[in-house]
Design a protein around this motif. Structure first.
Motif, PDB file in Angstrom:
ATOM      1  N   ARG A  75       8.010  -1.643   6.318  1.00  0.00           N
ATOM      2  CA  ARG A  75       9.150  -0.756   6.123  1.00  0.00           C
ATOM      3  C   ARG A  75      10.459  -1.476   6.425  1.00  0.00           C
ATOM      4  O   ARG A  75      10.488  -2.500   7.105  1.00  0.00           O
ATOM      5  CB  ARG A  75       9.019   0.483   7.016  1.00  0.00           C
ATOM      6  N   PRO A 113       5.258   6.064   7.937  1.00  0.00           N
ATOM      7  CA  PRO A 113       3.801   6.107   7.749  1.00  0.00           C
ATOM      8  C   PRO A 113       3.044   5.162   8.689  1.00  0.00           C
ATOM      9  O   PRO A 113       3.092   3.942   8.559  1.00  0.00           O
ATOM     10  CB  PRO A 113       3.622   5.687   6.287  1.00  0.00           C
ATOM     11  N   ALA A 136       7.529   1.538   1.305  1.00  0.00           N
ATOM     12  CA  ALA A 136       7.041   1.604  -0.079  1.00  0.00           C
ATOM     13  C   ALA A 136       6.236   0.358  -0.363  1.00  0.00           C
ATOM     14  O   ALA A 136       6.306  -0.638   0.368  1.00  0.00           O
ATOM     15  CB  ALA A 136       8.219   1.723  -1.053  1.00  0.00           C
ATOM     16  N   ALA A 137       5.476   0.405  -1.428  1.00  0.00           N
ATOM     17  CA  ALA A 137       4.610  -0.721  -1.770  1.00  0.00           C
ATOM     18  C   ALA A 137       5.396  -1.991  -2.036  1.00  0.00           C
ATOM     19  O   ALA A 137       4.870  -3.098  -1.900  1.00  0.00           O
ATOM     20  CB  ALA A 137       3.747  -0.353  -2.979  1.00  0.00           C
ATOM     21  N   ALA A 161       0.838  -1.198   0.000  1.00  0.00           N
ATOM     22  CA  ALA A 161       0.000   0.000   0.000  1.00  0.00           C
ATOM     23  C   ALA A 161       0.873   1.248   0.000  1.00  0.00           C
ATOM     24  O   ALA A 161       2.066   1.212   0.302  1.00  0.00           O
ATOM     25  CB  ALA A 161      -0.920   0.009   1.220  1.00  0.00           C
ATOM     26  N   THR A 162       0.272   2.365  -0.320  1.00  0.00           N
ATOM     27  CA  THR A 162       0.915   3.675  -0.265  1.00  0.00           C
ATOM     28  C   THR A 162       0.141   4.548   0.715  1.00  0.00           C
ATOM     29  O   THR A 162      -1.027   4.254   1.033  1.00  0.00           O
ATOM     30  CB  THR A 162       0.914   4.347  -1.642  1.00  0.00           C
ATOM     31  N   PRO A 163       0.743   5.629   1.186  1.00  0.00           N
ATOM     32  CA  PRO A 163      -0.015   6.537   2.056  1.00  0.00           C
ATOM     33  C   PRO A 163      -1.302   7.039   1.408  1.00  0.00           C
ATOM     34  O   PRO A 163      -2.330   7.180   2.080  1.00  0.00           O
ATOM     35  CB  PRO A 163       0.980   7.689   2.290  1.00  0.00           C
ATOM     36  N   GLU A 164      -1.235   7.279   0.104  1.00  0.00           N
ATOM     37  CA  GLU A 164      -2.423   7.761  -0.599  1.00  0.00           C
ATOM     38  C   GLU A 164      -3.535   6.706  -0.592  1.00  0.00           C
ATOM     39  O   GLU A 164      -4.729   7.027  -0.399  1.00  0.00           O
ATOM     40  CB  GLU A 164      -2.066   8.149  -2.032  1.00  0.00           C
ATOM     41  N   HIS A 206      12.393   3.317   5.352  1.00  0.00           N
ATOM     42  CA  HIS A 206      11.930   3.261   3.965  1.00  0.00           C
ATOM     43  C   HIS A 206      10.646   2.445   3.920  1.00  0.00           C
ATOM     44  O   HIS A 206      10.629   1.260   4.252  1.00  0.00           O
ATOM     45  CB  HIS A 206      12.993   2.611   3.074  1.00  0.00           C
ATOM     46  N   LEU A 212       2.706   0.942   7.536  1.00  0.00           N
ATOM     47  CA  LEU A 212       3.149   0.388   6.261  1.00  0.00           C
ATOM     48  C   LEU A 212       4.412  -0.435   6.487  1.00  0.00           C
ATOM     49  O   LEU A 212       5.273  -0.076   7.301  1.00  0.00           O
ATOM     50  CB  LEU A 212       3.440   1.505   5.263  1.00  0.00           C
TER      51      LEU A 212
END
Length: 391
Positions: A69, A54, A86-87, A36-39, A84, A67
């Motif tokens: 990391r 996040p 990220a998806a 997933a992403t923050p958005e 870090h 998320l």
């Protein structure tokens, strides 16, 4: 997007299943979100709260979801990390950054209500270590965070029968030898020490800190003689001992008041705990002798300890002395008799209506110190009458 329950909730469920230990009355649940992403999280109603990485609050339960990391060491101490998220970060990547194998297990979110019965994601062998009661680091990255030394010691205090894997203990010793532990922030040290003291076996906390060389590095070798011992931990009253009392048992071996104050200042110890330890050091002999003391001496002890205004602290003082006295030749029998009598005496004196005595003194034309003398005389007489003490 995949969501997983990770860490303590999974571990504790397996402790119950594998070792028959009772489940915690309540426990926080840690969630990791992969892919997933923050958005994407915000689009599903999650509320961002993390500053360094996040983390989001669930829109209904308000539990924290992080998320997946990875992290990289950038500076000394436990703040010196770059994260870090990220998806493309996998669950295994996220679990690899955790401290101990028993804390690096996960189950899919759909099985979160019954994690002990769910398919287990266990890339680092946490279940095998749990079964052998072993605390083992996940990767050498353990050495990058000095707080993990304190966490291991705290887990030792929580789980009787567990041991530190030899390679993990060697890594902890190496961290201490290279000065990494000197980067610990005082407030974080106190947080972990305080939590460890409130575990069922805090003597194992001290033993673990000693085994890795941290007590020596801190100049606190005297804490090896702490009154926190297995014999004390077996006493029925021990489980109900508050933090201030346990702190007093820990530091009773320090040589003097300046040493007590210095350590309390160094770790930002709360005033309640610091003051109780100082009070016991100052009054220990008087308390021990109170069983055979006359009424005036006992009353003076109450005055010096501010027992009238702080009866709960005085009760904690007696509890602390009782614990220390277990090391006496008689197992603390004599001291316990003295503290029991002091507790009874204070209860009797608190039953006096100090306000009524004061009003009567004022009505008799007394003022200032004379009113205090009237109250003192009334307390002395009550102490003599109630407990049969000489004046």
């Amino acid at each position: 997007m995949q969501i997983y329950l990770v860490g303590g909730a999974v571990r504790d469920a397996l402790l119950t299943r594998e070792l028959g230990w009772p489940a915690p009355a309540s426990a926080d649940r840690d969630w990791v979100v992969v892919g997933a992403t923050p958005e994407a999280m915000a689009a599903q109603g999650f509320v961002p709260v993390g500053r360094d990485f996040p983390v989001f609050l669930h829109p209904q339960t308000r539990e924290e979801y992080a998320l997946a990391r990875t992290e990289r060491k950038t500076a000394p101490g436990y703040h010196g990390f770059a994260f870090h998220a990220a998806a493309g970060v996998t669950l295994e990547d996220d679990l690899a950054r955790r401290d101990l194998t028993v804390n690096a297990m996960a189950v899919a979110a759909e099985h979160a209500d019954h994690p002990a019965d769910a398919p287990l994601i266990d890339p680092w062998g946490g279940l095998a270590d749990l079964r052998t009661r072993t605390l083992r680091h996940v990767t050498p990255a353990f050495a990058e965070d000095p707080v993990r030394i304190l966490r291991v010691a705290r887990f030792m205090a929580r789980w009787d029968g567990f041991h530190i894997a030899p390679e993990t203990l060697a890594l902890m010793r190496d961290m201490v030898a290279h000065g990494e532990a000197h980067h610990l922030v005082a407030e974080r040290v106190w947080q972990e020490i305080a939590r460890g003291l409130m575990e069922p076996h805090p003597s194992r906390l001290i033993a673990a800190l000693d085994a890795c060389g941290l007590l020596e590095a801190w100049g606190l070798a005297a804490l090896r003689r702490a009154a926190l011992t297995p014999s004390l931990e077996r006493q029925a009253a021990f489980a109900h001992a508050p933090l201030a009392v346990r702190w007093t048992w820990l530091v009773a071996a320090l040589p003097d008041a300046p040493a007590l104050r210095a350590l309390a200042d160094r770790w930002r110890v709360p005033n309640e705990a610091r003051d109780l330890s100082l009070l016991l050091q100052r009054e220990a002999m008087a308390l021990r002798q109170a069983g055979s003391a006359d009424a005036a001496t006992v009353l003076g002890l109450f005055d010096r300890c501010d027992a009238w205004r702080k009866p709960a602290r005085f009760a904690a003082l007696l509890q602390a002395l009782d614990g220390l006295a277990l090391a006496d030749a008689d197992g603390g029998t004599a001291v316990h008799a003295a503290t029991a009598r002091l507790g009874q005496a204070l209860q009797r004196l608190q039953a006096l209506d100090a306000a009524a005595i004061t009003r009567a003194a004022l009505a008799d034309g007394l003022s200032g110190p004379e009113v205090g003398e009237r109250l003192h005389s009334a307390r002395l007489a009550a102490l003599q009458a109630a407990l049969g003490l000489p004046g």
